[in-house]
Design an enzyme around this catalytic site. Structure first.
Site, PDB file in Angstrom:
ATOM      1  N   TYR A   1       0.993  -1.575   0.316  1.00 28.13           N
ATOM      2  CA  TYR A   1       0.337  -0.040   0.059  1.00 28.13           C
ATOM      3  C   TYR A   1       0.833   1.188  -0.602  1.00 28.13           C
ATOM      4  O   TYR A   1       0.868   2.377  -1.101  1.00 28.13           O
ATOM      5  CB  TYR A   1      -1.168  -0.189   1.217  1.00 28.13           C
ATOM      6  CG  TYR A   1      -1.907   0.785   1.353  1.00 28.13           C
ATOM      7  CD1 TYR A   1      -2.888   0.990   0.832  1.00 28.13           C
ATOM      8  CD2 TYR A   1      -1.581   2.799   2.136  1.00 28.13           C
ATOM      9  CE1 TYR A   1      -3.967   2.358   0.802  1.00 28.13           C
ATOM     10  CE2 TYR A   1      -2.552   3.468   2.558  1.00 28.13           C
ATOM     11  CZ  TYR A   1      -3.421   2.908   1.281  1.00 28.13           C
ATOM     12  OH  TYR A   1      -4.134   4.998   1.579  1.00 28.13           O
TER      13      TYR A   1
ATOM     14  N   LYS B   1       1.081   4.141  -2.679  1.00 24.95           N
ATOM     15  CA  LYS B   1       0.630   5.859  -2.454  1.00 24.95           C
ATOM     16  C   LYS B   1       1.844   6.627  -3.121  1.00 24.95           C
ATOM     17  O   LYS B   1       1.914   7.551  -3.944  1.00 24.95           O
ATOM     18  CB  LYS B   1       0.188   5.686  -1.546  1.00 24.95           C
ATOM     19  CG  LYS B   1      -0.761   5.196  -1.030  1.00 24.95           C
ATOM     20  CD  LYS B   1      -1.730   5.781  -1.832  1.00 24.95           C
ATOM     21  CE  LYS B   1      -2.682   6.610  -1.128  1.00 24.95           C
ATOM     22  NZ  LYS B   1      -3.655   6.993  -1.205  1.00 24.95           N
TER      23      LYS B   1
ATOM     24  N   PRO C   1      -2.319  11.550   4.382  1.00 27.79           N
ATOM     25  CA  PRO C   1      -2.404  11.547   5.651  1.00 27.79           C
ATOM     26  C   PRO C   1      -1.301  10.331   6.531  1.00 27.79           C
ATOM     27  O   PRO C   1      -1.185   9.560   5.665  1.00 27.79           O
ATOM     28  CB  PRO C   1      -3.610  11.208   5.241  1.00 27.79           C
ATOM     29  CG  PRO C   1      -4.124  11.082   4.037  1.00 27.79           C
ATOM     30  CD  PRO C   1      -3.275  11.443   2.855  1.00 27.79           C
TER      31      PRO C   1
ATOM     32  N   LEU D   1      -1.920   7.653   9.746  1.00 23.45           N
ATOM     33  CA  LEU D   1      -3.375   6.174   9.633  1.00 23.45           C
ATOM     34  C   LEU D   1      -4.663   7.106  10.256  1.00 23.45           C
ATOM     35  O   LEU D   1      -4.830   7.613  10.898  1.00 23.45           O
ATOM     36  CB  LEU D   1      -3.090   5.066  10.829  1.00 23.45           C
ATOM     37  CG  LEU D   1      -3.842   4.387  11.522  1.00 23.45           C
ATOM     38  CD1 LEU D   1      -3.794   3.473  10.753  1.00 23.45           C
ATOM     39  CD2 LEU D   1      -3.072   3.524  12.874  1.00 23.45           C
ATOM     40  N   VAL D   2      -5.865   6.287   9.368  1.00 18.10           N
ATOM     41  CA  VAL D   2      -6.487   7.652   9.447  1.00 18.10           C
ATOM     42  C   VAL D   2      -8.072   6.103  10.313  1.00 18.10           C
ATOM     43  O   VAL D   2      -8.991   5.530   9.454  1.00 18.10           O
ATOM     44  CB  VAL D   2      -7.759   7.496   7.571  1.00 18.10           C
ATOM     45  CG1 VAL D   2      -8.575   8.555   8.451  1.00 18.10           C
ATOM     46  CG2 VAL D   2      -6.180   8.069   6.970  1.00 18.10           C
TER      47      VAL D   2
ATOM     48  N   SER E   1      -6.325   0.924   7.480  1.00 15.83           N
ATOM     49  CA  SER E   1      -6.401   1.903   8.674  1.00 15.83           C
ATOM     50  C   SER E   1      -7.704   1.467   9.544  1.00 15.83           C
ATOM     51  O   SER E   1      -7.482   1.571  11.113  1.00 15.83           O
ATOM     52  CB  SER E   1      -7.109   3.124   8.099  1.00 15.83           C
ATOM     53  OG  SER E   1      -6.313   3.697   7.252  1.00 15.83           O
TER      54      SER E   1
END
Length: 188
Positions: free
Chosen positions: A29, A33, A56, A58-59, A71
């Site tokens: 991941y 990104k 961002p 950790l959402v 997340s």
């Protein structure tokens, strides 16, 4: 993820994930990104396109979908897996609603430029679990913690200078857990 970043230096917009390190550690991941953002910047440099990126951490927060994403799953696992031991890593957390506000802000502010890191709270796993236990004492939390790696802090100072604000961590955690319960991912 950049193990070469000096541990005593706060991560800012000049820090990029180390793609080879991420690949070696199966952090796909993160690889996707980072590659996507690098391609966007390369295209912008070739064409003169004005690109602004928001990165961002950790959402957490309420989900729109009914299936967990990576997340959300991180928080769900802390609440229900009951690990015998887990690493006491530093979690860098931001609320999904604050990410949405940040996206709107960088879109609407003509002075917005370049990269923006988007994070609100840095908290060790042990402290995160303790905070959750105070609100939700009956979940199956990790039983012990081992030392995690000393990760650098991350700064959203550049984004805050644009006027970005974020909500308290407890609000994010409560709204996350209540949403996960409504979605059937957690039970009382």
């Amino acid at each position: 993820m950049n193990p070469k970043w000096p541990k005593d230096r706060v991560m800012d917009e000049t820090c990029w994930s180390d793609i080879e390190y991420c690949k070696a550690n199966n952090q796909w991941y993160c690889v996707s990104k980072t590659v996507a953002e690098a391609e966007a910047w390369e295209y912008a440099n070739k064409t003169g396109l004005n690109v602004v990126t928001l990165c961002p951490t950790l959402v957490f927060g309420p989900m729109l979908q009914h299936a967990t994403n990576a997340s959300s799953l991180a928080l769900v696992k802390i609440l229900r897996e009951g690990y015998e031991e887990t690493e006491n890593n530093l979690r860098k957390i931001v609320d999904v609603r604050d990410v949405a506000e940040a996206l709107k802000l960088v879109y609407e502010k003509p002075e917005a430029e370049g990269r923006y890191l988007c994070t609100a709270h840095a908290i060790k796993n042990r402290d995160l679990v303790q905070t959750l236990k105070e609100i939700y004492p009956n979940y199956n939390y990790p039983k012990s913690f081992k030392d995690g790696g000393n990760m650098s802090e991350v700064s959203s100072e550049k984004l805050q200078r644009l006027g970005w604000k974020y909500r308290p961590l407890k609000e994010t955690l409560v709204d996350s857990v209540e949403n996960y319960k409504q979605a059937g991912l957690l039970h009382d």
